[in-house]
Design a protein around this motif. Structure first.
Motif, short mmCIF file in Angstrom:
data_model
loop_
_atom_site.label_atom_id
_atom_site.label_comp_id
_atom_site.label_asym_id
_atom_site.label_seq_id
_atom_site.Cartn_x
_atom_site.Cartn_y
_atom_site.Cartn_z
N ARG A 53 11.21 7.64 0.54
CA ARG A 53 11.73 6.34 0.99
C ARG A 53 10.77 5.19 0.69
N SER A 54 9.48 5.49 0.54
CA SER A 54 8.53 4.42 0.28
C SER A 54 8.80 3.74 -1.06
N LEU A 55 9.48 4.44 -1.99
CA LEU A 55 9.74 3.90 -3.32
C LEU A 55 11.14 3.29 -3.45
N LEU B 100 0.84 -1.19 0.00
CA LEU B 100 0.00 0.00 0.00
C LEU B 100 0.88 1.24 0.00
N ASN B 101 0.45 2.24 -0.76
CA ASN B 101 1.16 3.51 -0.77
C ASN B 101 0.16 4.63 -1.03
N TYR B 102 0.48 5.83 -0.54
CA TYR B 102 -0.45 6.95 -0.59
C TYR B 102 0.23 8.21 -1.11
N GLY C 190 7.88 -5.36 -1.17
CA GLY C 190 8.67 -4.29 -1.77
C GLY C 190 8.65 -4.33 -3.29
N GLN C 191 8.61 -5.53 -3.88
CA GLN C 191 8.63 -5.66 -5.33
C GLN C 191 7.39 -5.08 -5.99
N VAL C 192 6.28 -5.00 -5.27
CA VAL C 192 5.04 -4.50 -5.88
C VAL C 192 4.57 -3.21 -5.21
N MET C 193 5.51 -2.47 -4.62
CA MET C 193 5.13 -1.21 -3.97
C MET C 193 4.57 -0.23 -5.01
N PRO C 194 3.35 0.29 -4.83
CA PRO C 194 2.74 1.17 -5.81
C PRO C 194 3.52 2.48 -5.97
N ALA C 195 3.74 2.87 -7.23
CA ALA C 195 4.36 4.17 -7.55
C ALA C 195 3.23 5.16 -7.79
N GLY D 80 -2.84 3.66 -3.57
CA GLY D 80 -2.56 2.54 -4.46
C GLY D 80 -2.41 1.24 -3.69
N VAL D 81 -3.01 0.18 -4.22
CA VAL D 81 -2.93 -1.15 -3.61
C VAL D 81 -2.53 -2.14 -4.69
#
Length: 458
Positions: free
Chosen positions: A446-448, A272-274, A356-361, A324-325
Motif C-alpha cells: 500500500r505504501s506504493l 520516506l519508505n523502508y 505521494g508523488q515522490v514516494m520512494p520505490a 529511501g528518502v
C-alpha cells in the motif's frame, strides 16, 4: 563594638557554610553562567555559518522566558478568561493551568546536545539498521529557499525511525523542532527530546485553553523563523497507506498567517519508505485488532541495540534493507494563499499529494505489490519486479535499489526475510505465505499506491 564574643564551633561552621552558599549563588554562579553563555553564543554563531537555515534566537531563549511569554500572551489571556467563565473557576486558577500547559509544551533546546550527541547517534543508528538512500536532485531545490523564510519539513509517518533518519539528513541545514506525541513522555526520552528542541502535544484530553496555548507557541516559533518538522498524518500509518492529514498544527500556522505581512512559510514535502519497518507487526496488530494504538516500549530499542552489538562482534552485518528518502517541490504559503486557497484543508491535501508523488520505490514494497497483483511464484515475482523497476525509470520515480540490481537477487533476499520471519513455506516452485504474511505484504504494498496508481500489469 570591638568586644569579643564567643560562639560554638558548630554555629561558626554553619554561618560560614551559608555565607559560602550565598557567595556562590549571588556572585560566582552568575559569572559562571555568563561565561558559558558567551561561549555557547560564539559556538552557535560559528555553527550558523555552515547551516542552510540558521538557529533562530527564539529557539535559544531560556525556557522560563518562553513560558512566561506564553503565559502573558494577550490571546492566551483572553482564552484564560473564557475558560474560567466556562468552568466556573477563578481566573488565577485558570491562569495557573495555562502556565502548566506551557510547561508541558515548551522545550529546553540544547545546541550542544543536538549537534554534539544527537546527530552522531542518529547517523550511527541509521547506518547500522539501513542502507540510506537520498534523492539528491530534488534536495537541491531546498537550497533556493530564502533565508528569511520559515522552513517546515512535512513528512509521511512510516516508523519511529523517521525522527532519527530526518534529524541526521537535515543536520547540515538546521536544527529541527518536532511535535511529539504523549507516547514519548517516558524517562529517559522526555528530557532528551526536550533538549533536542521537540515539544510535546496532547492528542487526547485537551481543551480550548490547551489548544490556544499550543497554537500560540507554534505561531510564535513560526513567526520567529524556527525550522520545524511536521507529520500531518498525526501518527504512524497502521495500514501502510498515506492517511488523510490531521490539520491541527497546519491550521495554527495558516490561522496566524497574513500574505505579504507575515514571514513567508515554505513547506518542504519529504517522503520516506523502508524495506522493513521495525514496528510493522505491532502496527498491523493494532489495525486488525481494532485497538488503533499500541503502548510505547523500550524493549524493541534494546533488542535492536543488542542485535547491532552482536553483528559488530561477529562482523556479520545484516541490515534491514534500504531506507529511501526523497524531497518534493517546496510550497510557499504566500503563493498558495494568494493563488489557490487559504484553507488548511486544501493546504493539507496539496502537501500529502506532493508527498505521494515522490514516494520512494524500494525493493520489498515493490515485491509485495507484485505478490498482491498475482505473482505467486519466484519466476513471476522476478518478472513483475523487473516490470515495476522499468515503470519507475520511465516515469522518473524515486527508485532506490541495492548494489546488485538483478531482480533474482532482490526476490531471493525478500523471500529469505519472509522465511526467517516464519511467514513463508516453499512448495517446489510455488510459495505459500501465511495469513500473517499476507497482511504484512499488503501493508508494504500500500505504501506504493500513490506512485504505482497508473501501473498496468503486462
Amino acid at each position: 563594638m570591638t568586644s569579643l564574643i564567643e560562639i560554638p564551633l558548630w554555629l561558626l561552621v554553619l554561618v560560614l557554610l551559608f555565607a559560602a552558599l550565598a557567595a556562590l549563588d549571588w556572585v560566582l554562579m552568575p559569572s559562571v553562567r555568563w561565561y558559558f553563555r558567551r561561549r555557547l553564543e560564539r559556538a552557535v554563531d560559528r555553527l550558523n555559518q555552515r547551516l542552510s537555515f540558521p538557529i533562530q534566537p527564539f529557539k535559544l531563549a531560556r525556557r522560563r522566558d518562553t513560558i512566561l511569554r506564553l503565559r502573558f500572551d494577550p490571546e492566551v489571556a483572553k482564552a484564560v478568561v473564557e475558560y474560567a467563565r466556562a468552568h466556573n473557576m477563578r481566573e488565577d486558577v485558570a491562569a495557573q493551568k495555562a502556565e502548566q500547559y506551557a510547561r508541558e509544551i515548551v522545550p529546553s533546546f540544547s545546541a550542544f546536545t543536538y549537534f554534539g550527541f544527537a546527530i552522531r547517534a542518529a547517523r550511527i543508528l541509521s547506518r547500522s539498521l539501513y542502507r540510506v538512500r537520498v534523492q539528491q536532485s530534488d534536495a537541491k531545490a531546498i537550497e533556493t529557499i530564502s533565508k528569511d523564510a520559515t522552513v517546515v519539513f512535512v513528512m509521511n509517518h512510516r516508523s519511529n525511525m523517521d525522527y532519527v533518519l530526518v534529524t541526521w539528513l537535515a543536520a547540515d541545514r538546521s536544527a529541527l523542532a518536532y511535535a511529539v506525541g504523549e507516547w514519548a513522555r517516558v524517562w529517559p526520552l522526555q528530557p532528551l527530546i526536550r533538549m533536542l528542541g521537540g515539544y510535546f502535544i496532547r492528542r487526547r484530553h485537551n481543551n480550548p485553553l490547551y489548544r490556544k496555548v499550543l497554537a500560540r507557541y507554534v505561531q510564535m516559533a513560526t513567526e520567529a523563523g524556527v525550522t520545524q518538522a511536521v507529520f500531518p498524518e498525526g501518527g504512524l500509518s497502521r495500514t501502510g497507506e498515506l492517511r488523510p492529514p490531521k490539520l491541527g498544527l497546519l491550521s495554527y500556522i495558516v490561522e496566524d498567517f497574513e500574505p505579504g505581512e507575515s514571514r513567508d512559510v515554505v513547506f518542504v514535502p519529504v517522503a520516506l519508505n523502508y524495506d522493513r519497518v521495525m514496528e510493522d507487526r505491532n502496527l498491523i496488530h493494532a489495525q486488525t485488532g481494532g485497538t488503533r494504538h499500541f503502548r510505547f516500549s523500550l524493549k524493541p530499542i534494546f533488542r535492536y541495540l543488542r542485535r547491532i552489538i552482536w553483528q559488530k562482534i561477529t562482523r556479520r552485518v545484516n541490515r534491514y534493507g534500504i531506507a529511501g528518502v526523497s524531497f518534493g517541490m517546496p510550497l510557499s504559503l504566500t503563493e498558495f494563499a494568494l493563488t489557490k486557497s487559504r484553507s488548511a484543508e486544501d493546504l493539507g491535501e496539496e502537501l500529502m499529494g506532493r508527498i505521494g508523488q515522490v514516494m520512494p520505490a524500494v525493493p520489498f514494497p515493490m515485491i509485495a505489490h507484485a505478490w498482491l497483483a498475482g505473482a505467486k511464484t519466484r519466476a513471476d515475482l522476478e518478472a513483475a519486479l523487473e516490470a515495476r523497476i522499468a515503470f519507475a525509470r520511465e516515469n522518473d520515480l524515486p527508485l532506490f535499489l541495492p548494489g546488485r540490481t538483478d531482480p533474482a537477487f532482490m526476490v531471493a533476499t525478500a523471500l529469505a526475510t519472509l522465511k526467517e520471519r516464519k511467514m513463508l513455506q516453499l512448495r517446489d516452485d510455488s510459495l505459500e505465505i501465511s495469513e500473517e504474511g499476507e497482511r504484512l505484504l499488503a501493508f508494504y504494498a500500500r505504501s506504493l499506491d500513490p506512485v504505482f496508481a497508473d501501473f498496468i500489469e503486462k
